[in-house]
Write a protein that holds these residues in place. Structure first.
Motif, short mmCIF file in Angstrom:
data_model
loop_
_atom_site.label_atom_id
_atom_site.label_comp_id
_atom_site.label_asym_id
_atom_site.label_seq_id
_atom_site.Cartn_x
_atom_site.Cartn_y
_atom_site.Cartn_z
N LEU A 47 0.84 -1.19 0.00
CA LEU A 47 0.00 0.00 0.00
C LEU A 47 0.88 1.25 0.00
N THR A 48 0.32 2.36 -0.41
CA THR A 48 0.95 3.66 -0.24
C THR A 48 -0.03 4.54 0.52
N LEU A 49 0.36 4.91 1.74
CA LEU A 49 -0.54 5.62 2.64
C LEU A 49 0.11 6.92 3.12
N PRO A 50 -0.69 7.97 3.30
CA PRO A 50 -0.14 9.16 3.95
C PRO A 50 0.21 8.84 5.40
N GLY A 51 1.35 9.34 5.87
CA GLY A 51 1.75 9.07 7.24
C GLY A 51 0.71 9.48 8.25
N SER A 52 -0.04 10.56 7.94
CA SER A 52 -1.04 11.05 8.87
C SER A 52 -2.15 10.03 9.14
N PHE A 53 -2.35 9.09 8.21
CA PHE A 53 -3.37 8.06 8.40
C PHE A 53 -3.13 7.29 9.69
N ILE A 54 -1.87 7.11 10.06
CA ILE A 54 -1.52 6.43 11.30
C ILE A 54 -1.04 7.40 12.37
N PHE A 55 -0.23 8.38 11.99
CA PHE A 55 0.53 9.15 12.96
C PHE A 55 -0.20 10.36 13.54
N PHE A 95 -6.29 -16.87 4.61
CA PHE A 95 -6.68 -15.91 5.64
C PHE A 95 -6.59 -14.52 5.02
N ASP A 96 -7.76 -13.98 4.65
CA ASP A 96 -7.93 -12.75 3.90
C ASP A 96 -7.59 -12.98 2.42
N VAL A 97 -8.07 -12.05 1.58
CA VAL A 97 -7.95 -12.25 0.13
C VAL A 97 -7.33 -11.05 -0.58
N GLY A 98 -6.72 -10.15 0.17
CA GLY A 98 -6.06 -9.03 -0.46
C GLY A 98 -7.01 -7.97 -0.99
N SER A 99 -6.45 -7.05 -1.78
CA SER A 99 -7.16 -5.84 -2.20
C SER A 99 -7.93 -5.96 -3.50
N GLY A 100 -7.52 -6.90 -4.35
CA GLY A 100 -8.05 -6.86 -5.69
C GLY A 100 -7.53 -5.63 -6.43
N PRO A 101 -8.11 -5.31 -7.58
CA PRO A 101 -7.57 -4.22 -8.41
C PRO A 101 -8.09 -2.83 -8.07
N ASP A 102 -9.02 -2.71 -7.11
CA ASP A 102 -9.77 -1.46 -6.96
C ASP A 102 -9.37 -0.60 -5.77
N PHE A 103 -8.34 -0.96 -5.03
CA PHE A 103 -8.04 -0.20 -3.83
C PHE A 103 -6.73 0.55 -3.91
N SER A 104 -5.66 -0.11 -4.31
CA SER A 104 -4.34 0.52 -4.32
C SER A 104 -3.56 0.03 -5.54
N PRO A 105 -2.89 0.95 -6.25
CA PRO A 105 -2.22 0.54 -7.50
C PRO A 105 -1.05 -0.42 -7.30
N ASN A 106 -0.51 -0.48 -6.10
CA ASN A 106 0.64 -1.36 -5.86
C ASN A 106 0.25 -2.71 -5.26
N SER A 107 -1.04 -2.95 -5.11
CA SER A 107 -1.50 -4.21 -4.52
C SER A 107 -2.34 -4.97 -5.52
N GLY A 108 -2.94 -6.08 -5.06
CA GLY A 108 -3.80 -6.86 -5.93
C GLY A 108 -3.08 -7.93 -6.73
N ILE A 109 -1.92 -8.39 -6.23
CA ILE A 109 -1.15 -9.39 -6.98
C ILE A 109 -1.26 -10.79 -6.37
N LEU A 110 -2.28 -11.01 -5.54
CA LEU A 110 -2.38 -12.29 -4.83
C LEU A 110 -2.42 -13.48 -5.77
N LEU A 111 -3.19 -13.40 -6.84
CA LEU A 111 -3.30 -14.55 -7.74
C LEU A 111 -1.95 -14.90 -8.37
N ASP A 112 -1.17 -13.89 -8.70
CA ASP A 112 0.17 -14.16 -9.24
C ASP A 112 1.04 -14.86 -8.20
N SER A 113 0.93 -14.44 -6.95
CA SER A 113 1.72 -15.06 -5.89
C SER A 113 1.30 -16.50 -5.65
N LEU A 114 0.00 -16.75 -5.70
CA LEU A 114 -0.49 -18.12 -5.53
C LEU A 114 -0.07 -19.01 -6.70
N GLU A 115 -0.02 -18.44 -7.88
CA GLU A 115 0.37 -19.22 -9.06
C GLU A 115 1.79 -19.75 -8.93
#
Length: 306
Positions: A47-55, A95-115
């Protein structure tokens, strides 16, 4: 400063020790074995998140030295997304299924990892959700809004389901998270005839116990996997990073929906994990997310296994 007791002093020693403890790694994944249970940690990207989201709720004068120590930016965070795959007998469990293509441009690669592991979507027999935030749930559906894992049954904590499916949640969650609620309700409605619920202490699968870890979301659950004398805990996001959450677990985090409850959960859980010397898998912890919790003066530290 003393090094944590499990800190490996060289890469070669780490690999040797990892094999001794039943952990094997590659660029694609890391693997842990507990008796006849095989657990792989696979990537859904980051993910790419603004630091303020946590801090944002944290005292800046104390925060900045900790971030500097861990090489973290106060402005931008890029946490990994580590999905846990468990195989035992005829069951293949995510355990969980990741983001898919609609949440963050750097995520959603679960199927490739499972392959890489030669695991196809139709091989997955069970999906267990720690909670219903987008980076854990939104990978549930394909491009046609059909379930991406067509042979799977689903499980989620009852309190978590009740929260996200409540008609009041969209109005009460706060403007910044309205899309979380809309997205969760849309996806969960599509599987509501095929989902089972669990509560704290339930053995949801042989050797897998549910653990209430509320706060990050109102019904967040961790899962403890136990085989004989060996165990590990799949944390989800109840311990959401490997720097501030460990160094100052009592601090409120902007990523948590109930910040006070989440802080109390972290304090109790970190104490237990360090005392019991239990291996953990953290969804947003560094590397492959596998490691241990060490108690240090004034807080805790995450010690990656590799």
């Amino acid at each position: 400063m003393s090094f944590p007791r499990r800190q490996f002093i060289a890469g070669g020693a780490a690999l040797t020790a990892g094999k001794m403890f039943g952990l094997h790694s590659s660029s694609a994944h890391a693997q842990v074995t507990l008796g006849d249970i095989k657990i792989d940690v696979v990537s859904d990207g980051s993910l790419t998140l603004p630091g303020s989201f946590i801090f944002e709720p944290m005292p800046e004068s104390e925060l900045l030295p900790i971030l500097e120590k861990y090489g973290q930016s106060v402005d931008v965070l890029t946490p990994p997304c580590n999905v846990t795959l468990m195989r035992q007998g005829e069951r293949t469990i995510l355990f969980d299924v990741g983001s898919g293509p609609d949440f963050s441009p750097n995520s959603g690669i679960l199927l490739d990892s499972l392959e890489v592991l030669e695991v196809a979507p139709e091989d997955v027999t069970d999906i267990v959700f720690t909670h219903a935030h987008p980076d854990h749930l939104w990978g549930l559906l394909d491009d046609f809004d059909d379930p991406l894992f067509p042979e799977a049954s689903y499980m989620i904590g009852k309190a978590e389901w009740d929260y996200w499916m409540s008609p009041n949640t969209i109005d009460e969650i706060g403007e910044a998270r309205v899309s979380f609620a809309v997205g969760a309700q849309r996806r969960l409605k599509l599987i509501e005839d095929h989902i089972e619920f669990f509560t704290d202490g339930d053995e949801i699968i042989s050797g897998v116990l549910a653990r209430s870890t509320f706060g990050h979301t109102p019904g967040h659950m961790a899962l403890e996997v136990r085989q004989g004398s060996e165990s590990l805990m799949i944390l989800g996001d109840c311990i959401g990073n490997d720097h501030i959450a460990f160094a100052k677990p009592e601090w409120h985090s902007g990523s948590d929906q109930d910040q006070e409850t989440a802080a109390a959960t972290r304090i109790t859980l970190l104490d237990q994990l360090s005392h019991q010397n239990m291996r953990v898998i953290g969804y947003h912890l560094s590397g492959n997310g596998i490691g241990y919790v060490d108690k240090m003066p004034g807080g805790y530290v995450f010690v990656p296994e590799l």
